[in-house]
Write a protein that holds these residues in place. Structure first.
Motif, PDB file in Angstrom:
ATOM      1  N   UNK A 288      -8.406 -18.156 -21.515  1.00  0.00           N
ATOM      2  CA  UNK A 288      -8.386 -17.209 -20.234  1.00  0.00           C
ATOM      3  C   UNK A 288      -8.772 -15.896 -20.695  1.00  0.00           C
ATOM      4  N   UNK A 289      -8.529 -15.223 -21.725  1.00  0.00           N
ATOM      5  CA  UNK A 289      -9.031 -14.088 -22.044  1.00  0.00           C
ATOM      6  C   UNK A 289     -10.719 -14.108 -22.135  1.00  0.00           C
ATOM      7  N   UNK A 290     -11.318 -15.208 -22.624  1.00  0.00           N
ATOM      8  CA  UNK A 290     -12.619 -15.449 -22.768  1.00  0.00           C
ATOM      9  C   UNK A 290     -13.453 -15.421 -21.461  1.00  0.00           C
ATOM     10  N   UNK A 291     -12.483 -15.983 -20.323  1.00  0.00           N
ATOM     11  CA  UNK A 291     -13.359 -16.304 -18.915  1.00  0.00           C
ATOM     12  C   UNK A 291     -13.039 -14.995 -18.109  1.00  0.00           C
ATOM     13  N   UNK A 292     -12.283 -14.184 -18.409  1.00  0.00           N
ATOM     14  CA  UNK A 292     -11.619 -12.851 -17.653  1.00  0.00           C
ATOM     15  C   UNK A 292     -12.695 -12.127 -17.175  1.00  0.00           C
ATOM     16  N   UNK A 293     -13.951 -11.819 -17.845  1.00  0.00           N
ATOM     17  CA  UNK A 293     -14.953 -10.969 -17.433  1.00  0.00           C
ATOM     18  C   UNK A 293     -15.826 -11.635 -16.135  1.00  0.00           C
ATOM     19  N   UNK A 294     -15.697 -12.800 -15.737  1.00  0.00           N
ATOM     20  CA  UNK A 294     -16.406 -13.449 -14.623  1.00  0.00           C
ATOM     21  C   UNK A 294     -15.886 -12.887 -13.449  1.00  0.00           C
ATOM     22  N   UNK A 295     -16.298 -13.222 -12.278  1.00  0.00           N
ATOM     23  CA  UNK A 295     -15.906 -12.871 -11.047  1.00  0.00           C
ATOM     24  C   UNK A 295     -15.021 -14.226 -10.157  1.00  0.00           C
ATOM     25  N   UNK A 296     -15.730 -15.514 -10.480  1.00  0.00           N
ATOM     26  CA  UNK A 296     -15.155 -16.715  -9.860  1.00  0.00           C
ATOM     27  C   UNK A 296     -14.746 -17.606 -10.601  1.00  0.00           C
ATOM     28  N   UNK A 297     -13.926 -18.481 -10.854  1.00  0.00           N
ATOM     29  CA  UNK A 297     -13.807 -19.723 -11.426  1.00  0.00           C
ATOM     30  C   UNK A 297     -14.097 -21.026 -10.525  1.00  0.00           C
ATOM     31  N   UNK A 298     -14.991 -21.978 -10.669  1.00  0.00           N
ATOM     32  CA  UNK A 298     -15.290 -22.911  -9.972  1.00  0.00           C
ATOM     33  C   UNK A 298     -15.031 -24.466 -10.556  1.00  0.00           C
ATOM     34  N   UNK A 299     -14.668 -25.454  -9.629  1.00  0.00           N
ATOM     35  CA  UNK A 299     -14.673 -26.679  -9.818  1.00  0.00           C
ATOM     36  C   UNK A 299     -15.398 -27.249  -8.585  1.00  0.00           C
ATOM     37  N   UNK A 300     -16.519 -27.696  -8.865  1.00  0.00           N
ATOM     38  CA  UNK A 300     -17.324 -28.353  -7.694  1.00  0.00           C
ATOM     39  C   UNK A 300     -17.221 -29.807  -7.875  1.00  0.00           C
ATOM     40  N   UNK A 301     -16.290 -30.745  -8.165  1.00  0.00           N
ATOM     41  CA  UNK A 301     -16.015 -32.024  -8.362  1.00  0.00           C
ATOM     42  C   UNK A 301     -16.390 -32.721  -7.024  1.00  0.00           C
TER      43      UNK A 301
END
Length: 499
Positions: free
Chosen positions: A362-375
Motif C-alpha cells: 500500500x505505501x508503495x502504490x500510494x503515489x498513484x491516482x487510481x487503482x485498477x482491475x480490468x478483469x
C-alpha cells in the motif's frame, strides 16, 4: 489461556515467497502464541529457514508417478522429443494430456469414422479456446469432461506424487493443527492426517480454499475435471473449511453440500506496519509528478484484462499506466501488452515496476491516482474481491473495476470508485475519466472503519479462534511477538531470498 503452545503447520503447494496470504497467516498465528511451521516447495533439495519465530521448511516434489505417466503418454501419442515438466500448471503438460484425452475419445474409431471424430474434437477444442480468449463476457464455462469420467490417481498422477512427497513430511513435523492451502494440498493433508490418527495422534485440519476450483481453467478440460473430483473427494473430511469471500463460501456450501457454510477470511493487507524506506511507485516508474497515474498491481494473464487498459490509453491522452509485476517484459502476457502499447503509439505512457515486500505494497502504490482491475468475465473471477483491491484502498486510491459481480457490487455499494463494462476500452476510458474527476469524493468514502475491517489484523482473528477450537486450547500471545515486517533468514541468521 495456557502456556502450552499448540503446533500449527501451514502447508502450501508453492515456494512460499510472494504468497502473502500464507506468510501473513503464519506470522499472525505466531503472534497469537502458536508454534508455527510453514511447509512449501523447494526446487532441488530440502531447505530450512526462519521467518522470525516461524520455522520454514521447503521440500522438492519427487515426480515418480508423473514421470512414468509422461513416458507412457509419449509412447501413446508418438512423441519422440522429451516433454519438459515444471509444475502442474505448465503449458507443456497440456499437449501430453490432450493427447491422452484424444486417444481415449478416438479409441475404437476406424477409417473415415476416426477422421470425423478427430475433426469433431479439434472443432470443439477450437471453439472452447475462442470462448476463453474472446471478449470474456461468458459467466459459465461448460466443460467437455465430467468429473465422473476421470480418475485423478490415473489421469493426473502428479497429485499422487504430492501426497507421497509431502505427506511423510507432515507426519514428521507432528502438528496439532494443519492449515491446508489450495486444492492441491487438500488430499495431501487429508491422507497424512488419516495416517497420524491411525497411529494415535490427535490432529485436526482445515481446508483454506483460495479460489473456486470448479470455475478455474486448469489447462485442459480433463484436468479441470480431475481437480473438481479431487476437491470433492476430500473436502468433507476437513474439520473446517475457510475461504476468501462470502460469495465463494455460499458456492462451496451449495456445490459440495457442506454441513456448515465455510468461514470467510479475506486476503487483505496488514494495516499497522512500519513502511519506512518504502520507495514511491511514481519515482520507480519514472512518471512526472503532474501526470495522472493508473496502477495495475499483480499477476498478469489474459483474463486480468490489462490489454483493455492499454487499448483505452489513446482515449486518455494524458494518463500514464504503471504495471507492478515480476513478469518478463520480453515474453508472455507482458510482452504482448508492451507490443500492443507500441503499436498504439502509447508505449511512452506504459511503465513497469518491480514488486516490493507484501507489507510494503500500500505505501508503495500510494503515489498513484487510481487503482485498477480490468478483469474479463470468467467464473473464477466473479466470486471474490481480488487481493489488489484492498491493497489499493489501503493506499487510499479510488478504484476503477470491470463489472465482475462481487467487486462491482462492492465498488457501487461503498462509492469508492467507478465500474466499467469488462473488455470495453471506451467504457474503461470513461470510468477512468470519472474517477480522476471524482477522486476527492471517492477518497472520502475510504474510511478508517472500512480499512480496519479490510485489515489482516481483523480478518486473521477468525483463524486464531478456529485454531483454538480445533486444538482444544488457546495459547498465551508472546510478550515480544514476531514483527509483521519479519525477513526470512537462513541458519546463519543472514537474510535469504528463495525464488
Amino acid at each position: 489461556m495456557t502456556t502450552d503452545r499448540p503446533h500449527l503447520l501451514v502447508v502450501v503447494p508453492n515456494r512460499i515467497t510472494g504468497d502473502s496470504r500464507v506468510i501473513k497467516t503464519a506470522l499472525a498465528a505466531s503472534r497469537a502464541g502458536y508454534r508455527v511451521t510453514l511447509l512449501g516447495q523447494a526446487r532441488r533439495k530440502r531447505l530450512e529457514t526462519s521467518l522470525d519465530d516461524v520455522r520454514v521448511v521447503r521440500v522438492p516434489i519427487v515426480r515418480t508417478h508423473h514421470e512414468a505417466y509422461l513416458a507412457a503418454m509419449r509412447t501413446v501419442t508418438g512423441r519422440r522429443s522429451p516433454i519438459a515438466y515444471h509444475g502442474p500448471s505448465e503449458a507443456a503438460e497440456a499437449g501430453a494430456r490432450l493427447g491422452r484425452h484424444r486417444e481415449r475419445r478416438l479409441s475404437g474409431a476406424r477409417g473415415a469414422g476416426r477422421l470425423a471424430a478427430e475433426a469433431e474434437l479439434l472443432a470443439r477444442r477450437l471453439v472452447h479456446r475462442l470462448r476463453r480468449v474472446g471478449a470474456g463476457r461468458e459467466t459459465v464455462v461448460e466443460p467437455d469432461v465430467s468429473p465422473d469420467a476421470v480418475q485423478w490417481r490415473r489421469d493426473w498422477p502428479i497429485l499422487v506424487d504430492w501426497q507421497e512427497t509431502f505427506g511423510p513430511v507432515i507426519e514428521e513435523l507432528a502438528p496439532d493443527v494443519v492449515h491446508s492451502n489450495d486444492a492441491i494440498m487438500i488430499g495431501v493433508t487429508a491422507e497424512a492426517v488419516r495416517r497420524m490418527r491411525a497411529a494415535g495422534r490427535d490432529v485436526r485440519w482445515l481446508y483454506d480454499a483460495h479460489e473456486h476450483v470448479s470455475a478455474v481453467d486448469w489447462g485442459t478440460e480433463a484436468r479441470s475435471a480431475v481437480y473438481r473430483q479431487y476437491e470433492a473427494e476430500y473436502i468433507h473430511q476437513a474439520d473446517a473449511v475457510v475461504t476468501v469471500s462470502d460469495e465463494l463460501a455460499v458456492a462451496l456450501e451449495q456445490e459440495h453440500g457442506l454441513a456448515a457454510r465455510p468461514l470467510v477470511v479475506r486476503n487483505v493487507p496488514i494495516r499497522h506496519v512500519d513502511t519506512a524506506g518504502t520507495p514511491r511507485l511514481r519515482d520507480v516508474a519514472g512518471v512526472p509528478a503532474d501526470a495522472p497515474l493508473v496502477v495495475y498491481s499483480g499477476y498478469l494473464e489474459a483474463r486480468r484484462g490489462v490489454a483493455t487498459l492499454v487499448e483505452a490509453l489513446p482515449l486518455l491522452p494524458s494518463v500514464h499506466v504503471a504495471l507492478v509485476t515480476s513478469a518478463d517484459p520480453a515474453a508472455g502476457t507482458l510482452g504482448e501488452i508492451l507490443a500492443s502499447a507500441r503499436a498504439l503509439g502509447v508505449a511512452d505512457r506504459v511503465h513497469t515496476a518491480p514488486y516490493v515486500a507484501p507489507y510494503q505494497v500500500p505505501a508503495y502504490l500510494a503515489s498513484a491516482d487510481i487503482g485498477i482491475f480490468p478483469g474479463l468475465r470468467h467464473p473464477s473471477q466473479e466470486d471474490s474481491l481480488p487481493t489488489k483491491l484492498p491493497e489499493y484502498l489501503h493506499a487510499r486510491l479510488p478504484l476503477v473495476v470491470s463489472d465482475l459481480r462481487t467487486m462491482a457490487e462492492f465498488v457501487r455499494r461503498t462509492g469508492v470508485g467507478e465500474v466499467f463494462t469488462a473488455g470495453d476500452p471506451e467504457s474503461l476510458a470513461e470510468a477512468v475519466q470519472k474517477a480522476l474527476a471524482g477522486q476527492q469524493e471517492a477518497r472520502a468514502h475510504i474510511t478508517d472503519e472500512m480499512l480496519d475491517d479490510l485489515s489482516w489484523e481483523t480478518q486473521s482473528r477468525t483463524f486464531a479462534d478456529l485454531y483454538a477450537r480445533l486444538a482444544g486450547r488457546r495459547p498465551e500471545p508472546p510478550a515480544d511477538p514476531s514483527p509483521w515486517e519479519a525477513v526470512e533468514t537462513g541458519p546463519d541468521g543472514t537474510p535469504v531470498v528463495i525464488n
